[in-house]
Enzyme design. Structure first.
Site, PDB file in Angstrom:
ATOM      1  N   LYS A  32      54.759  54.895  71.282  1.00 19.76           N
ATOM      2  CA  LYS A  32      55.572  54.375  69.971  1.00 19.76           C
ATOM      3  C   LYS A  32      56.418  53.017  70.438  1.00 19.76           C
ATOM      4  O   LYS A  32      56.876  52.457  69.593  1.00 19.76           O
ATOM      5  CB  LYS A  32      56.581  55.499  69.669  1.00 19.76           C
ATOM      6  CG  LYS A  32      55.936  56.571  68.958  1.00 19.76           C
ATOM      7  CD  LYS A  32      55.629  56.232  67.468  1.00 19.76           C
ATOM      8  CE  LYS A  32      55.134  57.214  66.768  1.00 19.76           C
ATOM      9  NZ  LYS A  32      54.805  56.888  65.194  1.00 19.76           N
TER      10      LYS A  32
ATOM     11  N   SER B  62      48.521  60.343  73.468  1.00 18.54           N
ATOM     12  CA  SER B  62      49.386  59.442  73.055  1.00 18.54           C
ATOM     13  C   SER B  62      50.823  59.649  73.315  1.00 18.54           C
ATOM     14  O   SER B  62      51.980  58.624  73.504  1.00 18.54           O
ATOM     15  CB  SER B  62      49.645  59.613  71.335  1.00 18.54           C
ATOM     16  OG  SER B  62      49.871  60.941  71.231  1.00 18.54           O
TER      17      SER B  62
END
Length: 401
Positions: free
Chosen positions: A52, A303
């Site tokens: 992110k 992720s």
């Protein structure tokens, strides 16, 4: 819809992020699925513990001085919050983050440590999103969307550039999907360079918003979401991300929480990587053949790794059960001296390691002269469990479940 994004946008983002993000090199993981060649893209090792940072930092870097002067606001399940907090701090501006009150404590505290003010909002991500928009309108903050923003998507797309650069002959890439920002950027970048590479998305069965939207041909809002993968527990996909997924993603599948837990455990044991629930879904899809990986060179995008340690212990236990590494058996026994010892002997000789024993005499479901025995044991795999079950039956014991 591809006009929302140009490949030059992704390359521009890569240039800006070059000195900011860690280039996470691929890790060969041969045991994840022995029938294919699996590589992991470990964004769990990224600064802030998640991909992110890429999208959040790039978005903030492109704000005008006027926008920066108002400070930024964002909503997040946790990882976007940390990316925005770090990006804002690096650019010398203030940040306010709205998080769902059920967000892992570790993510809340990390967000504060990166310099952001935090507001906890009752409900899930979508409730935090609504509160962030309300505060934006009230106080004039600049909003940094976690996924449905072309600049954020371009930042996430830099992962696709890195994959193609490091593994040019990759056959398929598997990507976690929540709101769709990550897979939109990755799929767009990869398909723009090599349309022959397959890109598959993965959602949790308890939060299949993109799956249902694509199958229905329009964006839908789920009434509720529930999954151990809190980072992808999104009720509604984005407008831009939905269109990009429809154009560039080959398929999106789902995995269960038990499969996610097994994937987290496999990465810990085999590759010494700690992944959060959302970070493990791509590996789960490869492990349990949810997408066609046999005989192919595949990258699983891990992720994020920001899992709460309290949750980790529970996930490990679920992963052990799903993988056949832990087995609980209930047996009806005659309540006679030496029977318990004999059952233990049978299990021990078959290689099971008993770690818990519950001996129940007072159940109304069993005859007066009988008892119920529940054993929890460490086992090697599902085949080993079947050997123990057969051994107990051959020794004359009735296995209830």
């Amino acid at each position: 819809m591809s006009t929302v994004l140009q490949l030059t946008d992704v390359y521009r983002a890569a240039h800006v992020l070059k000195s900011v993000v860690r280039r996470t090199e691929l890790i060969h993981a041969p045991k994840i699925n022995p029938e294919s060649t699996i590589y992991l893209k470990p964004e769990c090792l990224q600064h802030t513990g998640s991909f992110k940072l890429r999208g959040a930092y790039y978005k903030i870097s492109q704000l005008s001085e006027e926008e920066k002067s108002h400070g930024v606001i964002a909503c997040s399940a946790g990882n976007h919050a940390q990316g925005v907090a770090l990006g804002a701090k690096a650019n010398g501006i203030k940040s306010l983050i709205c998080l769902p009150e059920g967000a892992p404590i570790s993510k809340v505290e990390a967000t504060k440590k990166y310099g952001a003010d935090v507001r906890l909002v009752p409900g899930v991500y979508d409730d935090a999103y609504a509160e962030a928009l309300r505060l934006r309108d009230k106080h004039g903050y600049t909003f940094v969307h976690p996924f449905d923003d072309p600049l954020v998507i371009a930042g996430q797309g830099t992962i696709g550039l890195e994959i193609i650069d490091e593994l040019p002959d990759v056959d398929a890439v598997i990507v976690p999907v929540g709101g769709g920002g990550l897979i939109s950027g990755v799929a767009f970048a990869i398909k723009s360079i090599n349309p022959n590479v397959k890109v598959y998305g993965v959602q949790a069965t308890g939060a299949p918003s993109m799956v249902k939207s694509l199958s229905g041909g329009e964006r839908i809002t789920l009434p509720s979401v529930s999954t151990v993968a809190d980072g992808i527990a999104v009720k509604e996909p984005g407008e831009h991300t939905f269109e990009l997924c429809r154009e560039y993603v080959d398929d999106i599948v789902t995995v269960t929480d038990d499969e996610i837990a097994a994937a987290i455990l496999a990465m810990m044991e085999q590759e010494k990587l700690v992944a959060e629930g959302a970070g493990a879904v791509a590996v789960a899809a490869a492990m349990f053949d949810k997408v066609p990986v046999k005989g192919r060179k595949v990258v699983c995008l891990v992720s994020g790794g920001n899992i709460d340690v309290n949750m980790l212990s529970r996930v490990i236990n679920r992963g052990l059960i799903k993988s056949g590494r832990q087995y609980a058996v209930t047996i009806d026994l005659s309540d006679n001296p030496g029977v318990l010892a004999h059952v233990s002997k049978v299990v021990g000789e078959l290689g099971g390691n008993i770690i818990s024993v519950t001996h129940e005499r007072t159940s109304t479901d069993t005859p007066i002269a009988s008892c119920t025995l529940r054993l929890v044991m460490e086992t090697r795999n599902h085949e080993h469990i079947e050997i123990i079950r057969r051994g107990l039956a051959e020794a004359g014991y009735q296995v209830v479940k």
